[in-house]
Design a protein around this motif. Structure first.
Motif, PDB file in Angstrom:
ATOM      1  N   HIS A 139     -35.479  -1.894  -3.281  1.00 49.69           N
ATOM      2  CA  HIS A 139     -35.834  -2.834  -4.332  1.00 49.69           C
ATOM      3  C   HIS A 139     -37.375  -2.822  -4.164  1.00 49.69           C
ATOM      4  N   PRO A 140     -38.266  -3.445  -5.148  1.00 47.18           N
ATOM      5  CA  PRO A 140     -39.683  -3.295  -5.183  1.00 47.18           C
ATOM      6  C   PRO A 140     -40.260  -4.250  -4.183  1.00 47.18           C
ATOM      7  N   ASP A 141     -39.467  -5.148  -3.761  1.00 45.36           N
ATOM      8  CA  ASP A 141     -39.935  -6.051  -2.796  1.00 45.36           C
ATOM      9  C   ASP A 141     -39.704  -5.357  -1.418  1.00 45.36           C
ATOM     10  N   GLY A 142     -39.028  -4.276  -1.361  1.00 39.72           N
ATOM     11  CA  GLY A 142     -38.888  -3.804   0.178  1.00 39.72           C
ATOM     12  C   GLY A 142     -37.557  -3.823   0.753  1.00 39.72           C
ATOM     13  N   SER A 143     -36.745  -4.587  -0.052  1.00 36.36           N
ATOM     14  CA  SER A 143     -35.352  -4.859   0.363  1.00 36.36           C
ATOM     15  C   SER A 143     -34.540  -3.872  -0.178  1.00 36.36           C
ATOM     16  N   TYR A 144     -33.211  -4.143  -0.335  1.00 39.24           N
ATOM     17  CA  TYR A 144     -32.215  -3.218  -0.634  1.00 39.24           C
ATOM     18  C   TYR A 144     -31.165  -3.639  -1.335  1.00 39.24           C
ATOM     19  N   GLY A 145     -30.855  -3.319  -2.762  1.00 42.14           N
ATOM     20  CA  GLY A 145     -29.618  -3.955  -3.668  1.00 42.14           C
ATOM     21  C   GLY A 145     -28.386  -3.346  -2.761  1.00 42.14           C
ATOM     22  N   TRP A 146     -28.371  -2.319  -2.383  1.00 41.06           N
ATOM     23  CA  TRP A 146     -27.220  -1.679  -1.661  1.00 41.06           C
ATOM     24  C   TRP A 146     -27.695  -1.496  -0.208  1.00 41.06           C
ATOM     25  N   VAL A 147     -26.754  -2.033   0.592  1.00 38.67           N
ATOM     26  CA  VAL A 147     -26.944  -1.785   2.006  1.00 38.67           C
ATOM     27  C   VAL A 147     -25.621  -1.345   2.589  1.00 38.67           C
ATOM     28  N   GLY A 148     -25.558  -0.022   2.698  1.00 38.57           N
ATOM     29  CA  GLY A 148     -24.589   0.744   3.089  1.00 38.57           C
ATOM     30  C   GLY A 148     -23.440   0.468   1.980  1.00 38.57           C
ATOM     31  N   PRO A 149     -22.419   0.155   2.133  1.00 39.70           N
ATOM     32  CA  PRO A 149     -21.124  -0.173   1.240  1.00 39.70           C
ATOM     33  C   PRO A 149     -21.515  -1.566   0.633  1.00 39.70           C
ATOM     34  N   VAL A 150     -22.232  -2.163   1.033  1.00 45.58           N
ATOM     35  CA  VAL A 150     -22.401  -3.637   0.662  1.00 45.58           C
ATOM     36  C   VAL A 150     -23.507  -3.804  -0.662  1.00 45.58           C
ATOM     37  N   PHE A 151     -22.915  -4.364  -1.742  1.00 44.93           N
ATOM     38  CA  PHE A 151     -23.847  -4.699  -2.791  1.00 44.93           C
ATOM     39  C   PHE A 151     -24.002  -6.319  -2.918  1.00 44.93           C
ATOM     40  N   TRP A 152     -25.552  -6.495  -3.113  1.00 42.93           N
ATOM     41  CA  TRP A 152     -25.912  -7.622  -3.293  1.00 42.93           C
ATOM     42  C   TRP A 152     -25.783  -8.481  -1.903  1.00 42.93           C
ATOM     43  N   PRO A 153     -26.306  -8.067  -0.813  1.00 48.40           N
ATOM     44  CA  PRO A 153     -26.166  -8.845   0.143  1.00 48.40           C
ATOM     45  C   PRO A 153     -26.428 -10.301   0.420  1.00 48.40           C
ATOM     46  N   PHE A 154     -27.671 -10.702  -0.238  1.00 51.98           N
ATOM     47  CA  PHE A 154     -28.071 -12.160  -0.322  1.00 51.98           C
ATOM     48  C   PHE A 154     -27.422 -12.680  -1.691  1.00 51.98           C
ATOM     49  N   ALA A 155     -26.345 -12.536  -2.252  1.00 52.44           N
ATOM     50  CA  ALA A 155     -25.875 -13.062  -3.265  1.00 52.44           C
ATOM     51  C   ALA A 155     -25.902 -14.542  -3.554  1.00 52.44           C
ATOM     52  N   HIS A 156     -25.340 -15.187  -2.348  1.00 54.93           N
ATOM     53  CA  HIS A 156     -25.475 -16.780  -2.269  1.00 54.93           C
ATOM     54  C   HIS A 156     -26.676 -17.271  -2.308  1.00 54.93           C
TER      55      HIS A 156
END
Length: 423
Positions: free
Chosen positions: A114-131
């Motif tokens: 992602h533009p902020d340096g984090s990732y929307g996909w972390v391995g098999p996990v999508f949106w790890p910081f959803a909550h």
């Protein structure tokens, strides 16, 4: 490749920025040339300055945030007065987790970041910081992180950079390398922020006894929403693009369900507040907006990109550069030659490409203006999630059509495109 083919009525100012973000030689060396290149990348101006982004990447390269950090650090600790910068810490945590399983953790970056340096996909996990993103958007009126989810993540679902063995390391780590790869549970636990910031809300509104009961009920509903989202963390590795898009749909559906679950309790609590208390509650969001405005002043070019009005005039040179960017993102020629597609399959591939590209329009990376009340912000978040769910479903349908008549060998070749381009 014509402008009408994609039907993308993008503003001239946006096209300029996209052209500026064409991959540099250094980026190409890290495998960035084949990926989405952060189409939403300019939205970083709403979150962190470029110096902070570099700091986050340096932290990852230096190995300062390891698996222990994933278990112990609260990515929103600064919201409670803790010294950690929440954006930098979040970027570092997700980057470390995303890259540890990719190429054995030997690459400092990944094209699906992602533009902020984090990732929307972390391995098999999508949106790890959803909550966490739901809480920040509704309570603090900050949709910057939420707005970064869109086209790039859908692209990454289609062309996953991970090989099958790399994904397996997240669900069944073993050996020396396994100790460096966080499990799916560790990634999901790291994004569990503990629910609603009850103490901050209570300190702001000073609730009476009846209001405190309603606040506790809201906190319980918020925790239930977190559990609903947490339950969608994968237990098996998604082996295909179809399965990865399915995971996206499940996650988005859970997030929408979470917004519905907290809506009654949120309305009950806010309705019990008097006007002065509502003003003090809204001050939490105003303070966040003031902090974001201060950050924007340090990176005015990126901030103005999202604020610019649409310009119907197109510069042909910029348009050609944009088309080159799209060509780099979509390896259509490589797919057609590798899979030996016939005319029908090639036409279906074009539909899949165009359907995915249209999500750039429907899922703007620019943070939306915060609504005046928590209930309105919750409704806006739900609308965004529903829009993304519809986009993912549309891409999934186009992918199903494309793969309908492909042989098993062709499907395997298609799945190999992403890992090959990230190598």
């Amino acid at each position: 490749m014509s402008r009408s083919r994609f039907g993308l009525a993008l503003a001239g100012a946006t096209l300029v920025l996209l052209a500026v973000l064409l991959p540099t030689r250094a980026e190409a060396q890290f495998g960035l040339r084949g990926g989405p290149l952060g189409v939403a990348r300019f939205a970083v101006g709403h979150m962190i300055g470029l110096s902070r982004l570099r700091h986050a990447r340096m932290a990852v390269r230096g190995g300062r945030y390891r698996s222990a950090a994933l278990r112990s650090q609260n990515p929103r600790g600064a919201e409670r007065g803790e010294p950690s910068n929440p954006y930098v810490l979040r970027a570092a945590l997700t980057a470390q987790a995303a890259l540890s399983g990719w190429r054995g953790g030997r690459r400092p970056q990944g094209w699906w970041r992602h533009p902020d340096g984090s990732y929307g996909w972390v391995g098999p996990v999508f949106w790890p910081f959803a909550h966490d993103d739901l809480t920040t958007a509704v309570v603090f009126g900050d949709t910057t992180s939420l707005s970064l989810y869109g086209y790039g993540d859908i692209y990454a679902a289609i062309f996953a950079p991970y090989a099958a063995t790399e994904l397996a390391a997240y669900t069944a780590p073993q050996g020396r390398r396994g100790r460096r790869v966080p499990t799916v549970d560790a990634v999901c636990d790291a994004s569990d922020t503990g629910g609603l910031p009850v103490d901050r809300i209570a300190a702001a509104v000073q609730p009476n006894e009846l209001q405190r009961v309603a606040l506790d009920e809201l906190a319980t509903a918020w925790s239930g929403a977190r559990d609903t989202i947490r339950a969608t963390c994968p237990t098996q590795v998604p082996a295909t693009a179809t399965e990865r898009l399915g995971l996206m749909r499940e996650r988005l559906e859970a997030m929408i369900k979470a917004t519905d679950a907290v809506a009654p309790a949120l309305a009950k609590f806010v309705d019990l507040l008097d006007d002065d208390q509502k003003t003090r509650l809204d001050a939490l969001a105003r303070d966040r907006r003031a902090a974001l405005a201060s950050i924007q002043q340090k990176n005015p070019q990126a901030a103005s990109a999202c604020q610019a009005d649409s310009d119907p005039r197109y510069d042909e040179k910029v348009q050609r550069q944009y088309e080159q960017l799209v060509q780099q993102q979509w390896p259509a020629a490589d797919i057609a030659s590798t899979l030996k597609l016939d005319d029908i399959a090639r036409a279906r591939l074009d539909v899949l490409q165009d359907t995915t590209l249209r999500t750039m329009e429907t899922l703007s990376p620019c943070p939306s203006s915060a609504a005046a009340t928590p209930q309105a912000r919750l409704a806006a978040v739900k609308t965004r999630l529903e829009t993304m769910l519809q986009a993912v479903s549309g891409v999934g349908d186009a992918l199903d059509d494309f793969e309908a008549d492909l042989s098993d060998e062709q499907k395997a070749g298609f799945e190999a495109i992403g890992p090959k381009r990230g190598a």
